[in-house]
Design an enzyme around this catalytic site. Structure first.
Site, short mmCIF file in Angstrom:
data_model
loop_
_atom_site.label_atom_id
_atom_site.label_comp_id
_atom_site.label_asym_id
_atom_site.label_seq_id
_atom_site.Cartn_x
_atom_site.Cartn_y
_atom_site.Cartn_z
N CYS A 17 -9.89 2.34 -8.53
CA CYS A 17 -9.06 2.62 -7.37
C CYS A 17 -9.18 1.44 -6.42
O CYS A 17 -10.24 0.81 -6.31
CB CYS A 17 -9.57 3.88 -6.69
SG CYS A 17 -8.77 4.25 -5.11
N ASP A 41 -14.99 9.74 -0.31
CA ASP A 41 -15.64 8.97 0.75
C ASP A 41 -16.31 9.90 1.78
O ASP A 41 -15.82 10.99 2.05
CB ASP A 41 -14.55 8.13 1.44
CG ASP A 41 -15.12 7.03 2.30
OD1 ASP A 41 -16.34 6.97 2.45
OD2 ASP A 41 -14.31 6.24 2.81
N TRP A 86 0.85 -1.19 0.00
CA TRP A 86 0.00 0.00 0.00
C TRP A 86 0.90 1.25 0.00
O TRP A 86 1.87 1.34 0.75
CB TRP A 86 -0.91 0.01 1.24
CG TRP A 86 -1.67 1.30 1.33
CD1 TRP A 86 -2.76 1.67 0.62
CD2 TRP A 86 -1.34 2.42 2.18
NE1 TRP A 86 -3.15 2.94 0.94
CE2 TRP A 86 -2.29 3.43 1.91
CE3 TRP A 86 -0.33 2.66 3.11
CZ2 TRP A 86 -2.27 4.67 2.55
CZ3 TRP A 86 -0.32 3.91 3.76
CH2 TRP A 86 -1.29 4.88 3.46
N ARG A 111 -10.00 -2.85 7.41
CA ARG A 111 -10.51 -1.47 7.44
C ARG A 111 -11.95 -1.45 7.96
O ARG A 111 -12.83 -0.77 7.42
CB ARG A 111 -10.45 -0.82 6.06
CG ARG A 111 -10.32 0.69 6.13
CD ARG A 111 -10.64 1.38 4.83
NE ARG A 111 -10.34 2.81 4.93
CZ ARG A 111 -10.87 3.74 4.16
NH1 ARG A 111 -11.69 3.43 3.20
NH2 ARG A 111 -10.55 5.00 4.33
N TRP A 130 -14.28 4.31 -8.34
CA TRP A 130 -14.72 2.99 -7.84
C TRP A 130 -13.59 2.44 -6.98
O TRP A 130 -12.56 2.02 -7.48
CB TRP A 130 -14.99 2.06 -9.02
CG TRP A 130 -15.53 0.72 -8.67
CD1 TRP A 130 -14.88 -0.26 -7.96
CD2 TRP A 130 -16.80 0.17 -9.01
NE1 TRP A 130 -15.67 -1.37 -7.83
CE2 TRP A 130 -16.87 -1.14 -8.48
CE3 TRP A 130 -17.90 0.65 -9.72
CZ2 TRP A 130 -17.97 -1.97 -8.64
CZ3 TRP A 130 -19.00 -0.17 -9.88
CH2 TRP A 130 -19.03 -1.46 -9.33
N ASP A 131 -13.82 2.45 -5.66
CA ASP A 131 -12.76 2.08 -4.73
C ASP A 131 -12.98 0.66 -4.22
O ASP A 131 -14.08 0.10 -4.30
CB ASP A 131 -12.80 3.08 -3.56
CG ASP A 131 -11.46 3.23 -2.85
OD1 ASP A 131 -10.54 2.43 -3.12
OD2 ASP A 131 -11.34 4.14 -2.00
N MET A 132 -11.94 0.06 -3.66
CA MET A 132 -12.02 -1.28 -3.09
C MET A 132 -10.87 -1.41 -2.09
O MET A 132 -9.72 -1.39 -2.49
CB MET A 132 -11.90 -2.32 -4.20
CG MET A 132 -12.26 -3.74 -3.79
SD MET A 132 -11.02 -4.54 -2.80
CE MET A 132 -9.84 -5.04 -4.03
N ASN A 133 -11.22 -1.51 -0.81
CA ASN A 133 -10.19 -1.31 0.21
C ASN A 133 -9.87 -2.49 1.12
O ASN A 133 -9.27 -2.29 2.18
CB ASN A 133 -10.57 -0.11 1.09
CG ASN A 133 -10.32 1.20 0.37
OD1 ASN A 133 -9.18 1.51 0.06
ND2 ASN A 133 -11.37 1.93 0.08
N ASP A 151 -2.17 5.76 -3.14
CA ASP A 151 -2.58 6.71 -2.11
C ASP A 151 -1.42 7.58 -1.68
O ASP A 151 -1.59 8.53 -0.92
CB ASP A 151 -3.13 5.96 -0.88
CG ASP A 151 -4.62 5.68 -1.02
OD1 ASP A 151 -5.21 6.13 -2.02
OD2 ASP A 151 -5.18 5.03 -0.13
#
Ligand code: DGJ
Length: 732
Positions: free
Chosen positions: A527, A368, A200, A444, A478-481, A549
């Site tokens: 993302c 967010d 990350w 998270r 479009w996020d994915m964490n 990030d």
């Protein structure tokens, strides 16, 4: 004709003006002969030396020839438990519990064009004459299974794509345990292996090591391609540089678990296998059913790493990315994340939008925190309804206010996730990936929705389309964490549980495909906590990705340099952020922060209230400068000139396809006393053109052969400069 089959020798030759790929049938086994520089006429056949390498290398009984063993021949589709002890391309279990499989040639077909892969991302053609495809069907008639290997060679690109389709021709279910997409065997091992590992905020770092004896595995078991590894390797001939040497690049067009295995065997032969990771993979192939693997892009480059990148860049820009945005200039955006995090209200956002507009930004992105009580990262994922405290007038009102200011409006989503504290979880506490009766890890503070299930996908699509139909939205991030754990799905049988990671990807692709088709005007940005799923699979659906990030300019030099090996600048999003930098605490001059961010798809992530007028003026000039050169940066030819991995400098350039102009970026990382002078030789210019840099004129030839001294006047840390070369119309 780029694909030829010689009946007499059983040889297949795929070629275009740059590359040849040769295979042949040996005793009905498909063996590999050659991949590399184009050979106009390949006359030899049955070239591989025959030698009895002892009874420990068994011989297939049907050949009855001690000099032929699958254990050491170069193969295209090496099998399991039938005499090749190297890594196999596939592995299945039959109804009797055994695994031995020996595929032999059954038939082949050659046709113009390239078929789409059902439900999977893949490179494509617009016209059939752009490429030719060879499909070779191999069969094990005793087991009742067919494997059809597809090879597409592009007419004008040094790229070949490969994938495999398995079909169960038997009356019993066959369990696929491993179903890789490509195998290439080389007859030697004199290579360096280049990979792009990371973490990350430290994505796609270039690591090069000599290829060594044994098996080397690069993979992801995370349920996403991940920041930790990119589904890519390149094999480099020794002493290969950015501009010289043979490079063999392999890139997997998939966003889930993958494996890339290189094996150097005892005879110094190298096998490269690429495909879906056998870890947490299994597939019940019912009678008559077909299983399609994702595809691998193979790029051969004869002139070093830049040459390889040029092929990937144009292929991905023109024939991987889709939709109306793919060749359109991308807007300069402002994103509120680092300036507000979760703490904002409508007034604050509009104030930011006003400031951004006056600087010249074109798109306002609300990150967010805009939905249902989302004040930190512990809640609300799954409840895609605007938060009534932060946005009492609603999203539609915010969107229209932003549009009234002359800005486009973009919105953040993380559709694949669910928070335990959410209405969706209250209503459906079993919609996430989990093992029944077993604790589920949090990442998270959130869980992964089970996108293999239709009802889950339908509900998320319902929620999103409700917003997208009601609110004018021009862009989606479009996020994915988080990654998958405790793999289990309520709807799958015990035998099918290991299908979940791949079924998830198929479900995800289906959803994104649907949304991107339904809303073609929306620009989607991929993302995943930065570049955690920045891979060609996602690039098929979303033409740009947030690269990291980490917005620190100095760290970004390496991240963007590494990313540019495979992705063009237009796909790589970068934003100018404040100092001290939020990820590493560094203080870097504004000019260098701007120069790094504008070396890609440019945006800003600044709290404009906090910045001085002087800074705001400079940012405004940077945005103007970017817009002036945007076409060149986003769609010009990008070349890396100096590697930050090998020196205290970095440099790259963008050159127009007609060679009329070029932008050269040069970075000096740390100040140093008595340092050597550095003469930078430029690339991609026309040697016969004269170029002006400011008031001085140079010939293209001298700029490329002699170059320019760039560092003598630079002092201090984190310095940079940009040269703009413009062709002078008078010819030499
Ligand atoms: C991770 C992304 O990479 C960031 O840019 C930001 O969108 C946060 N998620 C929001 O949670």
């Amino acid at each position: 004709m780029p694909i030829i089959f010689h009946e007499e020798t059983g040889q297949f030759h795929l070629f275009n003006k740059d590359v040849s790929y040769v295979m042949e049938l040996k005793e009905q086994f498909l063996v590999h002969v050659y991949w590399g520089k184009r050979i106009g006429s390949f006359t030899q056949s049955d070239t591989y030396p025959k030698k009895d390498r002892s009874s420990f290398s068994p011989n297939p009984y049907r050949t009855n020839d001690a000099t032929f063993s699958l254990d050491n021949v170069l193969q295209e589709f090496p099998g399991f438990d039938s005499g090749d002890y190297r890594e196999p391309a596939f592995e299945m279990t039959y109804s009797d519990g055994t695994k031995a499989t020996q595929f032999q040639y059954a038939s082949h077909t050659i046709y113009s064009g390239k078929k789409r892969l059902d439900g999977l991302p893949a490179t494509y053609v617009m016209e059939d004459d752009e490429a030719e495809t060879l499909e070779i069907t191999l069969a094990d008639n005793i087991r009742g299974i067919h494997a059809t290997l597809s090879y597409t060679i592009y007419r004008d690109r040094s790229a070949i794509t490969k994938s495999v389709q398995y079909q169960n021709m038997s009356e019993h279910t066959i369990q696929l345990n491993r179903a890789l997409s490509s195998c290439v065997d080389f007859d030697d091992a004199a290579f360096d292996l280049l990979q792009l590992p990371g973490a990350w905020a430290r994505e796609k770092q270039i690591v090069k090591t000599p290829l060594a004896m044994g098996i080397h595995v690069l993979d992801s078991k995370r349920g996403a391609s991940s920041t930790h590894q990119q589904p890519f390797i390149a094999l480099l001939r020794k002493n290969t540089t950015e501009h010289h040497g043979d490079v063999y690049g392999f890139h997997f067009v998939y966003s889930g678990n993958f494996t890339i295995r290189t094996e150097v065997d005892t005879f110094s032969q190298t096998r490269v296998l690429v495909g879906m990771n056998p870890h947490n993979f299994g597939w019940q192939l019912e009678p008559n059913a077909i299983f399609q693997t994702p595809e691998v892009v193979l790029v051969y480059a004869k002139n070093g790493l830049n040459d390889m990148s040029h092929t990937f860049h144009s292929l991905y820009t023109e024939r991987l990315a889709r939709g109306e945005h793919k060749l359109q200039e991308r807007p300069v955006l402002i994103n509120n994340w680092e300036s507000t995090y979760f703490q904002f209200d409508e007034q604050k956002l509009l104030h930011l939008a006003d400031g951004a507009k006056s600087l010249g930004a074109e798109l306002f992105v609300l990150d967010d925190g805009w939905f249902e009580a989302r004040n930190d990262d512990t809640t609300s994922l799954g409840d895609w309804v605007a938060d009534c405290k932060k946005l009492p007038a609603g999203l539609a009102n915010l969107s229209s206010q932003i549009h009234e200011r002359g800005l486009k409006f973009g919105l953040w989503f993380e559709p694949e996730m669910i928070s335990e504290q959410s209405q969706l979880f209250q209503a459906h506490p079993d919609w996430h990936i989990h093992v029944n009766g077993y604790p589920t890890s949090l990442g998270r503070n959130q869980l992964v929705l089970d996108f293999s299930r239709q009802e889950v996908r339908t509900e998320i699509v319902r929620q999103m389309t409700e917003i997208l139909d009601a609110v004018p939205i021009d862009y989606i991030k479009w996020d994915m964490n988080r990654n998958m754990t405790e793999i289990g799905s309520r709807d799958l049988t015990p035998q099918q549980q290991m299908e979940l990671p791949h079924r998830y990807m198929l479900g995800l692709y289906e959803v994104i495909d649907y949304l991107t088709e339904r809303y073609p005007h929306i620009l989607f940005e991929n993302c995943s906590g930065g570049g955690g799923r920045f891979d060609p699979g996602m690039a098929y659906y979303m033409p740009q990705s947030w690269a990291s990030d980490n917005t620190d300019a100095i760290e970004r030099i390496k991240i963007q340099y590494g990313t540019s090996l495979i992705f063009p600048p237009v796909m790589i999003c970068a934003q100018l952020s404040e100092i001290p930098n939020h990820q590493v605490g560094r203080i870097t001059p504004l000019q260098t922060r701007a120069n790094v961010a504008m070396s890609a798809n440019f945006g800003i992530m600044l709290d404009l209230n906090k910045e001085s007028q002087e800074t705001l003026d400079a940012v405004q000039q940077d945005i103007t400068r970017y817009k002036k050169h945007r076409q060149l940066i986003q769609f010009g030819r990008f070349s890396r000139l100096i590697s930050p991995y090998e020196s205290n400098f970095a440099s790259w350039s963008f050159t127009a396809s007609n060679q009329e102009e070029s932008l050269v970026f040069f970075f000096k990382i740390l100040g140093a006393a008595s340092e050597p002078f550095l003469r930078l030789q430029l690339r991609d210019l026309n040697p016969e053109y004269m170029y002006a840099i400011g008031d001085t004129t140079y010939s293209g030839e001298e700029l490329m052969k002699f170059g320019l001294y760039l560092n003598p006047d630079m002092s201090g840390d984190f310095q940079s400069k940009v040269l703009h070369l413009k062709r002078l119309v008078t010819k030499m």
